[in-house]
Write a protein that holds these residues in place. Structure first.
Motif, PDB file in Angstrom:
ATOM      1  N   CYS A   9      -7.021  41.821  29.990  1.00  0.00           N
ATOM      2  CA  CYS A   9      -7.591  40.706  29.248  1.00  0.00           C
ATOM      3  C   CYS A   9      -8.301  41.254  28.021  1.00  0.00           C
ATOM      4  O   CYS A   9      -9.083  42.190  28.122  1.00  0.00           O
ATOM      5  CB  CYS A   9      -8.586  39.936  30.108  1.00  0.00           C
ATOM      6  SG  CYS A   9      -7.877  39.299  31.636  1.00  0.00           S
ATOM      7  N   VAL A  10      -8.035  40.675  26.867  1.00  0.00           N
ATOM      8  CA  VAL A  10      -8.646  41.114  25.616  1.00  0.00           C
ATOM      9  C   VAL A  10      -9.385  39.937  24.999  1.00  0.00           C
ATOM     10  O   VAL A  10      -8.849  38.836  24.911  1.00  0.00           O
ATOM     11  CB  VAL A  10      -7.579  41.632  24.624  1.00  0.00           C
ATOM     12  CG1 VAL A  10      -8.210  42.032  23.320  1.00  0.00           C
ATOM     13  CG2 VAL A  10      -6.813  42.779  25.230  1.00  0.00           C
ATOM     14  N   GLN A  11     -10.633  40.197  24.585  1.00  0.00           N
ATOM     15  CA  GLN A  11     -11.435  39.172  23.928  1.00  0.00           C
ATOM     16  C   GLN A  11     -11.873  39.724  22.576  1.00  0.00           C
ATOM     17  O   GLN A  11     -12.661  40.647  22.497  1.00  0.00           O
ATOM     18  CB  GLN A  11     -12.645  38.828  24.776  1.00  0.00           C
ATOM     19  CG  GLN A  11     -13.567  37.800  24.158  1.00  0.00           C
ATOM     20  CD  GLN A  11     -14.808  37.565  24.996  1.00  0.00           C
ATOM     21  OE1 GLN A  11     -15.032  38.214  26.009  1.00  0.00           O
ATOM     22  NE2 GLN A  11     -15.622  36.647  24.575  1.00  0.00           N
ATOM     23  N   CYS A  12     -11.334  39.176  21.506  1.00  0.00           N
ATOM     24  CA  CYS A  12     -11.674  39.637  20.161  1.00  0.00           C
ATOM     25  C   CYS A  12     -12.604  38.638  19.489  1.00  0.00           C
ATOM     26  O   CYS A  12     -12.645  37.477  19.847  1.00  0.00           O
ATOM     27  CB  CYS A  12     -10.413  39.819  19.322  1.00  0.00           C
ATOM     28  SG  CYS A  12      -9.397  41.171  19.906  1.00  0.00           S
ATOM     29  N   CYS A  21     -14.283  43.809  19.814  1.00  0.00           N
ATOM     30  CA  CYS A  21     -13.192  43.525  20.737  1.00  0.00           C
ATOM     31  C   CYS A  21     -13.580  44.046  22.121  1.00  0.00           C
ATOM     32  O   CYS A  21     -14.099  45.148  22.243  1.00  0.00           O
ATOM     33  CB  CYS A  21     -11.918  44.199  20.241  1.00  0.00           C
ATOM     34  SG  CYS A  21     -10.449  43.279  20.649  1.00  0.00           S
ATOM     35  N   LYS A  22     -13.366  43.245  23.155  1.00  0.00           N
ATOM     36  CA  LYS A  22     -13.678  43.654  24.528  1.00  0.00           C
ATOM     37  C   LYS A  22     -12.403  43.690  25.350  1.00  0.00           C
ATOM     38  O   LYS A  22     -11.565  42.806  25.237  1.00  0.00           O
ATOM     39  CB  LYS A  22     -14.651  42.659  25.160  1.00  0.00           C
ATOM     40  CG  LYS A  22     -16.045  42.681  24.591  1.00  0.00           C
ATOM     41  CD  LYS A  22     -16.900  41.563  25.147  1.00  0.00           C
ATOM     42  CE  LYS A  22     -17.148  41.739  26.620  1.00  0.00           C
ATOM     43  NZ  LYS A  22     -18.120  40.770  27.168  1.00  0.00           N
ATOM     44  N   VAL A  23     -12.260  44.725  26.169  1.00  0.00           N
ATOM     45  CA  VAL A  23     -11.112  44.832  27.062  1.00  0.00           C
ATOM     46  C   VAL A  23     -11.584  45.022  28.501  1.00  0.00           C
ATOM     47  O   VAL A  23     -11.114  44.337  29.412  1.00  0.00           O
ATOM     48  CB  VAL A  23     -10.190  46.002  26.650  1.00  0.00           C
ATOM     49  CG1 VAL A  23      -9.066  46.165  27.643  1.00  0.00           C
ATOM     50  CG2 VAL A  23      -9.644  45.781  25.256  1.00  0.00           C
ATOM     51  N   THR A  27     -11.390  42.113  31.687  1.00  0.00           N
ATOM     52  CA  THR A  27     -10.424  42.497  32.722  1.00  0.00           C
ATOM     53  C   THR A  27     -11.100  42.578  34.090  1.00  0.00           C
ATOM     54  O   THR A  27     -10.593  42.039  35.075  1.00  0.00           O
ATOM     55  CB  THR A  27      -9.760  43.840  32.367  1.00  0.00           C
ATOM     56  OG1 THR A  27      -9.110  43.699  31.101  1.00  0.00           O
ATOM     57  CG2 THR A  27      -8.758  44.249  33.420  1.00  0.00           C
TER      58      THR A  27
END
Length: 76
Positions: A9-12, A21-23, A27
């Motif tokens: 899951c990626v949150q930009c 950006c968070k990965v 996740t």
């Protein structure tokens, strides 16, 4: 032979780290959501038969509480 992969899951667009950006957080949040949902959705469905509002709250708990808390706790 099948391969079971972990969803990424990626949150930009976030301001919680310099990369914006968070990965890792989303996740792990998704995995915690899935684990909580496996337990809470059947329990919530059973409770819903007798107490509708309480059952809905139990079934919404993974999405409303577990995922956001875990995802926000890890800034990467």
């Amino acid at each position: 032979m099948g391969v079971i992969g972990i969803p990424i899951c990626v949150q930009c667009g976030t301001a919680s780290n310099p990369c914006r950006c968070k990965v890792v957080g989303p996740t792990i949040g998704f995995l915690a959501f899935a684990a909580a949902a496996v337990v809470e959705w059947p329990v919530g469905a059973l409770v819903y038969c007798f107490r509708h509002v309480k059952g809905r709250r139990i079934m919404a708990h993974p999405a409303a509480v577990v995922y956001p808390l875990v995802s926000k706790a890890i800034p990467l």
